[in-house]
Write an enzyme that holds these catalytic residues in place. Structure first.
Site, PDB file in Angstrom:
ATOM      1  N   PHE A 158       0.835  -1.202   0.000  1.00 30.11           N
ATOM      2  CA  PHE A 158       0.000   0.000   0.000  1.00 30.11           C
ATOM      3  C   PHE A 158       0.869   1.251   0.000  1.00 30.11           C
ATOM      4  O   PHE A 158       1.856   1.321   0.741  1.00 30.11           O
ATOM      5  CB  PHE A 158      -0.874   0.074   1.267  1.00 30.11           C
ATOM      6  N   ASP A 159       0.468   2.244  -0.767  1.00 31.82           N
ATOM      7  CA  ASP A 159       0.964   3.593  -0.551  1.00 31.82           C
ATOM      8  C   ASP A 159       0.308   4.119   0.732  1.00 31.82           C
ATOM      9  O   ASP A 159      -0.701   3.565   1.197  1.00 31.82           O
ATOM     10  CB  ASP A 159       0.604   4.468  -1.755  1.00 31.82           C
ATOM     11  N   GLY A 160       0.854   5.196   1.276  1.00 33.69           N
ATOM     12  CA  GLY A 160       0.310   5.730   2.522  1.00 33.69           C
ATOM     13  C   GLY A 160      -0.737   6.807   2.315  1.00 33.69           C
ATOM     14  O   GLY A 160      -1.936   6.562   2.403  1.00 33.69           O
TER      15      GLY A 160
END
Length: 296
Positions: A158-160
């Site tokens: 996941f990106d944040g």
């Protein structure tokens, strides 16, 4: 998670699950009637795996004789008639997918909530935006490469900002620049970030992980973010405040993510920025999350 057995429910479109590019080309070039005729003519021809096929296989492998932890539901713009080829292919590949909604050209996203969906994956950006607006984690599966569906743990990256977290911090970066972003995150390090569209999905994965011995867990998660120190602290404290387990955290300080995603062995990567997804999709399955300031 669905109230039924507290399981994770994932809705997926036909074009995310299988390679339907040839069929879609017929639709784009010759229209619906030609597409329907093509699908019926080829309904005994087994569809090849699509970009998200390996992900789905690994999700379903989390189930065993005593626990149905995950259910995958087909949500398709096909009609029941043209969808027969898709179900024939599901049977051929021995995927335990039994529930479906065929909507004959209209958007199937409205059934995500009715099925109790936690995640919706589709090749149609409009359907994805509608599902996100309705409060469901959703991503557009883009054409590209996926790692071979080898045995081993399910790995989700996941990106944040604007994915796991809100876009509040990213908005400061976009509007005021890196220095203002860094100063803001340092001063707010002890204040948890608001949740983003994929927070609940990560929480659901964490609950499934809790059923297994950490040393032998079939799910691994990774945060792969362009942030670097000192903006890392707020992220770590946020995940701690949420009681969410993340197995690996990569703070890349703007480095291209593709090689790191490949090294992690991601079965899928979710990011809000189309440029990141475009590069990542050459290495791993990638889903664009059209949420937040980067998509306005």
């Amino acid at each position: 998670m669905s109230q039924e057995n507290n399981k994770l429910v994932v809705g997926i479109s036909s074009r995310a699950l299988f390679d339907l590019e040839e069929s879609h080309r017929v639709f784009e070039e010759s229209g619906r009637e030609a597409y329907c005729a093509y699908q019926i003519e080829h309904e005994e021809d087994v569809l090849e795996p699509g970009v998200a096929f390996g992900l789905v296989r690994k999700l379903l492998a989390l189930n065993d004789d005593r626990h149905e932890r995950v259910e995958v539901i087909l949500l398709s713009r096909n009609s029941a008639d043209t969808g027969l080829r898709v179900f024939n292919s599901i049977a051929h590949h021995q995927l335990p997918i039994t529930r479906a909604a065929f909507t004959s050209g209209t958007s199937p996203y409205r059934y995500v909530g009715a099925f109790g969906g936690d995640l919706f994956l589709s090749a149609d950006p409009d359907d994805v935006r509608a599902a996100l607006s309705a409060g469901c984690a959703a991503a557009t599966i883009v054409p590209g490469h996926s790692l071979s569906a080898a045995e081993g743990a399910l790995k989700i990256a996941f990106d944040g900002d604007a994915v796991l977290f809100s876009d509040d911090a990213e908005r400061i970066f976009k509007e005021q620049g890196l220095a203002a972003f860094t100063a803001s995150e340092a001063s707010s390090a002890g204040e948890p970030l608001p949740g983003g569209p994929f927070k609940a999905f990560l929480e659901a994965l964490t609950r499934i992980q809790a059923e297994f011995d950490p040393a032998d867990c079939p799910i691994r998660t990774a945060l792969v973010t362009s942030r670097s120190a000192p903006a890392h602290e707020r992220v770590i404290r946020t995940l701690r405040a949420w009681h969410i387990r993340i197995d690996e955290a990569l703070f890349l300080g703007g480095l291209t993510k593709s090689a790191f995603l490949s090294a992690f062995g991601a079965d899928i990567f979710f990011d809000d920025q189309a440029s990141h997804i475009g590069k990542a999709s050459a290495m791993v399955a990638a889903g664009h999350v059209p949420h937040g300031v980067a998509n306005e």
